[in-house]
Design an enzyme around this catalytic site. Structure first.
Site, mmCIF file in Angstrom:
data_model
loop_
_atom_site.group_PDB
_atom_site.id
_atom_site.type_symbol
_atom_site.label_atom_id
_atom_site.label_comp_id
_atom_site.label_asym_id
_atom_site.label_seq_id
_atom_site.Cartn_x
_atom_site.Cartn_y
_atom_site.Cartn_z
ATOM 1 N N LYS A 176 1.717 -0.663 8.227
ATOM 2 C CA LYS A 176 0.874 -1.377 7.275
ATOM 3 C C LYS A 176 -0.453 -1.748 7.942
ATOM 4 O O LYS A 176 -0.484 -2.505 8.902
ATOM 5 C CB LYS A 176 1.593 -2.626 6.781
ATOM 6 C CG LYS A 176 2.911 -2.311 6.072
ATOM 7 C CD LYS A 176 3.632 -3.540 5.577
ATOM 8 C CE LYS A 176 4.071 -4.450 6.697
ATOM 9 N NZ LYS A 176 4.957 -5.549 6.238
ATOM 10 N N THR A 207 -2.327 -14.681 0.062
ATOM 11 C CA THR A 207 -1.523 -13.473 0.283
ATOM 12 C C THR A 207 -0.198 -13.772 0.979
ATOM 13 O O THR A 207 0.425 -12.876 1.545
ATOM 14 C CB THR A 207 -2.316 -12.470 1.147
ATOM 15 O OG1 THR A 207 -2.703 -13.114 2.377
ATOM 16 C CG2 THR A 207 -3.560 -11.977 0.430
ATOM 17 N N GLY A 209 3.496 -13.998 1.767
ATOM 18 C CA GLY A 209 4.661 -13.276 1.273
ATOM 19 C C GLY A 209 4.448 -11.799 1.031
ATOM 20 O O GLY A 209 5.350 -11.114 0.535
ATOM 21 N N THR A 210 3.283 -11.277 1.422
ATOM 22 C CA THR A 210 2.977 -9.870 1.147
ATOM 23 C C THR A 210 4.009 -8.926 1.754
ATOM 24 O O THR A 210 4.503 -8.003 1.088
ATOM 25 C CB THR A 210 1.583 -9.516 1.696
ATOM 26 O OG1 THR A 210 0.620 -10.414 1.138
ATOM 27 C CG2 THR A 210 1.210 -8.100 1.334
ATOM 28 N N GLY A 211 4.346 -9.127 3.039
ATOM 29 C CA GLY A 211 5.263 -8.218 3.713
ATOM 30 C C GLY A 211 6.665 -8.253 3.129
ATOM 31 O O GLY A 211 7.300 -7.209 2.935
ATOM 32 N N CYS A 212 7.154 -9.460 2.852
ATOM 33 C CA CYS A 212 8.481 -9.600 2.243
ATOM 34 C C CYS A 212 8.522 -8.919 0.882
ATOM 35 O O CYS A 212 9.482 -8.212 0.543
ATOM 36 C CB CYS A 212 8.831 -11.079 2.075
ATOM 37 S SG CYS A 212 8.788 -12.055 3.586
#
Length: 269
Positions: A176, A207, A209-212
């Protein structure tokens, strides 16, 4: 009586602020039309300003939750997030090895605010035990550096990062590149095929919590029968919309909007 929806399991920590962790995972799963279930690995005291405290659960509690869900209800995909310690990483890896379902590993190392969520002593267990179980591993550039020592400064370095992650055994690596300048670009590869996924960068600081959210969306689409490239492409479209709709909450960084498509009357990708 309606038929049961497709079932997806998240194995992750709890975010008391509701923006990341199992809360984000379950919201994402609901938005994408699957039934979300959870194994809580840790409890955090967390808000828009950062993580004020974290307490991991005993290995026995994590193992019991997992067996309780998988043995009775069953799963079509599993997503892992915060695992906190080497003991938990190894226990979860053992459980995943017995489960016949795609696995999305989000190797969470630090929070959005820079707070550590994985003990340094657990890195070797992530490399040698957890990553080999992954259908898709989804590290950001900080996590790539933490796990492999490869530091990516530009888009050109993402191939080397992917090769370094794949060397630990996941079938696919999604590198990412959201921390780079320019468009939000990610690289998905299995070492042979390469898929570059691009999206415009939205001027929105909220932003959390984007990865989860991305990892859970990938797991949801895999559970629905999509291929890895299809699942990742659809998940990126979903999370891009969630980032665009992110909203202020508290005095710091607010969360992405997991229900953005539902509240606008448009089905999620």
């Amino acid at each position: 009586m309606s038929p049961a929806p497709v079932r997806v399991l998240t194995v992750a920590g709890s975010d008391s602020g509701g923006g990341a962790g199992i809360q984000a995972d379950l919201k994402t799963m609901l938005a994408l039309g699957v039934h979300g279930m959870s194994v809580v690995t840790a409890v955090t005291a967390q808000n828009s300003l950062g993580v004020q405290g974290a307490w991991e659960l005993p290995v026995e509690a994590v193992r019991a939750q997992y067996r309780s869900v998988v043995d009775d209800i069953g799963v079509r995909a599993v997503k892992t997030g915060m695992l906190a310690s080497a003991e938990l990483v190894e226990a979860v890896a053992e459980l995943l090895a017995t489960t016949d379902a795609p696995v999305v590993v989000d190797p969470v190392g630090v929070s959005k605010h820079g707070d550590p969520l994985l003990a340094a002593s657990a890195l070797d267990s992530v490399r040698k035990r957890l990553l080999p179980t992954a259908t898709v591993a989804t590290p950001n550039l900080d996590e790539v550096a933490q796990l492999t020592g490869v530091r990516v400064e530009s888009e050109a370095g993402m191939r080397e990062a992917a090769e370094a992650v794949l060397a630990y055994g996941p079938r696919w690596a999604l590198i990412k590149g959201g921390h780079l300048a320019g468009d939000a670009v990610d690289l998905l590869t299995d070492g042979s095929a390469a898929h570059w996924l691009r999206a415009p960068r939205h001027d929105n600081r909220h932003t959390h919590g984007t990865g989860c959210t991305l990892a859970s969306a990938i797991a949801s689409h895999l559970a629905l029968g999509r291929t890895v490239p299809e699942a990742v492409t659809a998940a990126k479209e979903y999370v891009t919309g969630a980032i665009a709709a992110g909203f202020a909450l508290g005095g710091g960084i607010g969360p992405v909007d997991h229900g953005w498509a539902l509240t606008r009357g448009t089905p999620a990708a």
